[in-house]
Design a protein around this motif. Structure first.
Motif, PDB file in Angstrom:
ATOM      1  N   VAL A  95       0.845  -1.188   0.000  1.00 22.30           N
ATOM      2  CA  VAL A  95       0.000   0.000   0.000  1.00 22.30           C
ATOM      3  C   VAL A  95       0.883   1.242   0.000  1.00 22.30           C
ATOM      4  N   TYR A  96       0.270   2.363  -0.321  1.00 25.26           N
ATOM      5  CA  TYR A  96       1.000   3.632  -0.385  1.00 25.26           C
ATOM      6  C   TYR A  96       0.652   4.533   0.793  1.00 25.26           C
ATOM      7  N   GLY A  97       1.658   5.282   1.213  1.00 31.99           N
ATOM      8  CA  GLY A  97       1.468   6.292   2.234  1.00 31.99           C
ATOM      9  C   GLY A  97       2.557   7.343   2.126  1.00 31.99           C
ATOM     10  N   THR A 104      14.763   9.075   2.837  1.00 35.37           N
ATOM     11  CA  THR A 104      15.552   9.799   1.837  1.00 35.37           C
ATOM     12  C   THR A 104      14.955   9.645   0.440  1.00 35.37           C
ATOM     13  N   SER A 105      13.787   9.026   0.358  1.00 37.28           N
ATOM     14  CA  SER A 105      13.141   8.809  -0.939  1.00 37.28           C
ATOM     15  C   SER A 105      12.759  10.142  -1.585  1.00 37.28           C
ATOM     16  N   THR A 106      12.809  10.176  -2.894  1.00 33.44           N
ATOM     17  CA  THR A 106      12.404  11.372  -3.635  1.00 33.44           C
ATOM     18  C   THR A 106      10.954  11.276  -4.106  1.00 33.44           C
ATOM     19  N   PHE A 107      10.281  10.180  -3.788  1.00 33.26           N
ATOM     20  CA  PHE A 107       8.897   9.996  -4.210  1.00 33.26           C
ATOM     21  C   PHE A 107       7.934  10.641  -3.213  1.00 33.26           C
ATOM     22  N   ASP A 108       6.784  11.106  -3.732  1.00 30.74           N
ATOM     23  CA  ASP A 108       5.758  11.687  -2.865  1.00 30.74           C
ATOM     24  C   ASP A 108       5.037  10.607  -2.055  1.00 30.74           C
ATOM     25  N   GLN A 109       4.793   9.468  -2.683  1.00 30.69           N
ATOM     26  CA  GLN A 109       4.144   8.345  -2.007  1.00 30.69           C
ATOM     27  C   GLN A 109       5.029   7.119  -2.133  1.00 30.69           C
ATOM     28  N   ALA A 125      -3.390   7.716   6.679  1.00 35.11           N
ATOM     29  CA  ALA A 125      -4.165   7.680   5.434  1.00 35.11           C
ATOM     30  C   ALA A 125      -3.496   6.803   4.390  1.00 35.11           C
ATOM     31  N   CYS A 126      -4.181   5.730   4.006  1.00 35.20           N
ATOM     32  CA  CYS A 126      -3.718   4.887   2.912  1.00 35.20           C
ATOM     33  C   CYS A 126      -3.996   5.619   1.610  1.00 35.20           C
ATOM     34  N   LYS A 127      -2.970   5.810   0.800  1.00 43.17           N
ATOM     35  CA  LYS A 127      -3.120   6.609  -0.426  1.00 43.17           C
ATOM     36  C   LYS A 127      -3.325   5.756  -1.680  1.00 43.17           C
ATOM     37  N   GLY A 128      -3.086   4.436  -1.569  1.00 41.64           N
ATOM     38  CA  GLY A 128      -3.261   3.603  -2.746  1.00 41.64           C
ATOM     39  C   GLY A 128      -2.737   2.200  -2.524  1.00 41.64           C
ATOM     40  N   ILE A 129      -2.842   1.381  -3.585  1.00 42.10           N
ATOM     41  CA  ILE A 129      -2.352   0.005  -3.569  1.00 42.10           C
ATOM     42  C   ILE A 129      -1.388  -0.185  -4.733  1.00 42.10           C
ATOM     43  N   TYR A 130      -0.266  -0.833  -4.453  1.00 43.24           N
ATOM     44  CA  TYR A 130       0.711  -1.147  -5.492  1.00 43.24           C
ATOM     45  C   TYR A 130       0.417  -2.524  -6.075  1.00 43.24           C
ATOM     46  N   LEU A 131       0.499  -2.624  -7.396  1.00 42.17           N
ATOM     47  CA  LEU A 131       0.268  -3.891  -8.088  1.00 42.17           C
ATOM     48  C   LEU A 131       1.577  -4.369  -8.706  1.00 42.17           C
ATOM     49  N   PRO A 132       2.165  -5.463  -8.197  1.00 43.33           N
ATOM     50  CA  PRO A 132       3.363  -6.022  -8.836  1.00 43.33           C
ATOM     51  C   PRO A 132       3.053  -6.459 -10.264  1.00 43.33           C
ATOM     52  N   ASN A 133       4.100  -6.659 -11.062  1.00 39.04           N
ATOM     53  CA  ASN A 133       3.897  -6.946 -12.484  1.00 39.04           C
ATOM     54  C   ASN A 133       3.290  -8.320 -12.761  1.00 39.04           C
ATOM     55  N   ASP A 134       3.253  -9.216 -11.755  1.00 49.35           N
ATOM     56  CA  ASP A 134       2.675 -10.542 -11.974  1.00 49.35           C
ATOM     57  C   ASP A 134       1.369 -10.756 -11.220  1.00 49.35           C
ATOM     58  N   VAL A 135       0.789  -9.688 -10.681  1.00 48.96           N
ATOM     59  CA  VAL A 135      -0.470  -9.786  -9.941  1.00 48.96           C
ATOM     60  C   VAL A 135      -1.631  -9.344 -10.828  1.00 48.96           C
ATOM     61  N   LYS A 136      -2.692 -10.147 -10.840  1.00 50.32           N
ATOM     62  CA  LYS A 136      -3.884  -9.824 -11.614  1.00 50.32           C
ATOM     63  C   LYS A 136      -4.958  -9.241 -10.700  1.00 50.32           C
ATOM     64  N   VAL A 137      -5.621  -8.204 -11.198  1.00 45.07           N
ATOM     65  CA  VAL A 137      -6.721  -7.580 -10.467  1.00 45.07           C
ATOM     66  C   VAL A 137      -7.977  -7.678 -11.328  1.00 45.07           C
ATOM     67  N   ALA A 138      -9.043  -8.194 -10.748  1.00 48.22           N
ATOM     68  CA  ALA A 138     -10.287  -8.373 -11.489  1.00 48.22           C
ATOM     69  C   ALA A 138     -10.767  -7.042 -12.065  1.00 48.22           C
ATOM     70  N   GLY A 139     -11.085  -7.055 -13.354  1.00 49.71           N
ATOM     71  CA  GLY A 139     -11.609  -5.855 -14.002  1.00 49.71           C
ATOM     72  C   GLY A 139     -10.562  -4.917 -14.536  1.00 49.71           C
ATOM     73  N   LEU A 140      -9.270  -5.217 -14.291  1.00 47.22           N
ATOM     74  CA  LEU A 140      -8.188  -4.358 -14.779  1.00 47.22           C
ATOM     75  C   LEU A 140      -7.252  -5.159 -15.674  1.00 47.22           C
ATOM     76  N   ASN A 141      -6.803  -4.533 -16.737  1.00 47.57           N
ATOM     77  CA  ASN A 141      -5.817  -5.152 -17.613  1.00 47.57           C
ATOM     78  C   ASN A 141      -4.653  -4.178 -17.752  1.00 47.57           C
ATOM     79  N   ASN A 183       4.692  11.062  -9.394  1.00 44.07           N
ATOM     80  CA  ASN A 183       5.906  10.883  -8.591  1.00 44.07           C
ATOM     81  C   ASN A 183       5.645   9.929  -7.423  1.00 44.07           C
ATOM     82  N   TRP A 184       5.225   8.706  -7.782  1.00 43.40           N
ATOM     83  CA  TRP A 184       5.002   7.646  -6.808  1.00 43.40           C
ATOM     84  C   TRP A 184       6.042   6.545  -7.036  1.00 43.40           C
ATOM     85  N   GLU A 185       6.310   5.801  -5.991  1.00 39.80           N
ATOM     86  CA  GLU A 185       7.237   4.672  -6.081  1.00 39.80           C
ATOM     87  C   GLU A 185       6.510   3.498  -6.765  1.00 39.80           C
ATOM     88  N   ILE A 186       6.834   3.234  -8.028  1.00 36.95           N
ATOM     89  CA  ILE A 186       6.184   2.165  -8.785  1.00 36.95           C
ATOM     90  C   ILE A 186       7.274   1.322  -9.441  1.00 36.95           C
TER      91      ILE A 186
END
Length: 204
Positions: A95-97, A104-109, A125-141, A183-186
């Motif tokens: 998750v993102y925060g 020392t990260s230069t990312f906002d999240q 406050a949770c700002k989002g969810i990170y999806l690794p490159n091998d994880v599938k999410v229903a409804g998203l491609n 500018n998020w860590e992805i």
């Protein structure tokens, strides 16, 4: 002795005056850029619907669907109190925060790990969810590593489909980012890489 008490009292008053709260309240909605964007887009789409003139590349059915989605997002932001992410899958999710003061990260999240069965602390406050490159999410491609943004006031729950193994979210994704979009860590990594590189998220 009286002088000592007087100095102690002045020190306490000064400390209260200059101390910053450890956890600040979120900004008012009229100062939230996501809320402003949702409101403006909703207004434009409603006008398009009323005049039967959909934006280029959209059908009236798509306009109506987007209006419904935006109305729901607006309702969540207006009525939700805490922004929480919950992990009801069998493995850790990322998750993102906001980054810590010592980061020392230069990312906002930045990325934090949320163990199975846990939810983020309601004061964090949770700002989002990170999806690794091998994880599938229903409804998203997505096709690569990505981040799903969580709106203020959202209570997002991630579960896992036992048949397909895909992650299922209780709410539709509002915005999906790939590396370089914001500018998020992805990072481009797999699910197996997660548990060895990131700190744990604050949990209830």
């Amino acid at each position: 002795m009286k002088l000592f008490k007087l100095l102690l009292g002045l020190l306490l008053v000064l400390n209260i005056a200059v101390a910053q709260p450890a956890l600040a309240d979120p900004p008012p909605l009229d100062q939230n850029p996501d809320y402003t964007q949702i409101t403006e887009t909703l207004l434009n789409l409603t006008q398009a619907q009323n005049t039967d003139t959909p934006p280029e590349g959209m059908t009236m059915e798509q306009v109506q669907q987007q209006i419904t989605d935006l109305q729901y997002q607006k309702y969540i932001m207006e009525t939700g109190e805490d922004t929480i992410c919950r992990n009801d899958t069998a493995q850790a999710i990322a998750v993102y925060g906001d980054k810590s003061k010592t980061s020392t990260s230069t990312f906002d999240q930045v990325i934090y790990l949320l163990p199975p069965g846990e939810e983020t602390d309601d004061d964090w406050a949770c700002k989002g969810i990170y999806l690794p490159n091998d994880v599938k999410v229903a409804g998203l491609n997505v096709g690569s590593a990505a981040a799903i943004k969580v709106l203020q006031g959202t209570q997002l729950i991630a579960t896992e489909n036992p048949d397909t193994g895909a992650i299922e979210l209780n709410l539709p994704a509002t915005q999906v980012f790939k590396s370089g979009d914001v500018n998020w860590e992805i990072p481009d990594m797999t699910q197996a890489d997660l548990t060895t590189q990131f700190p744990a998220a604050p949990v209830d």
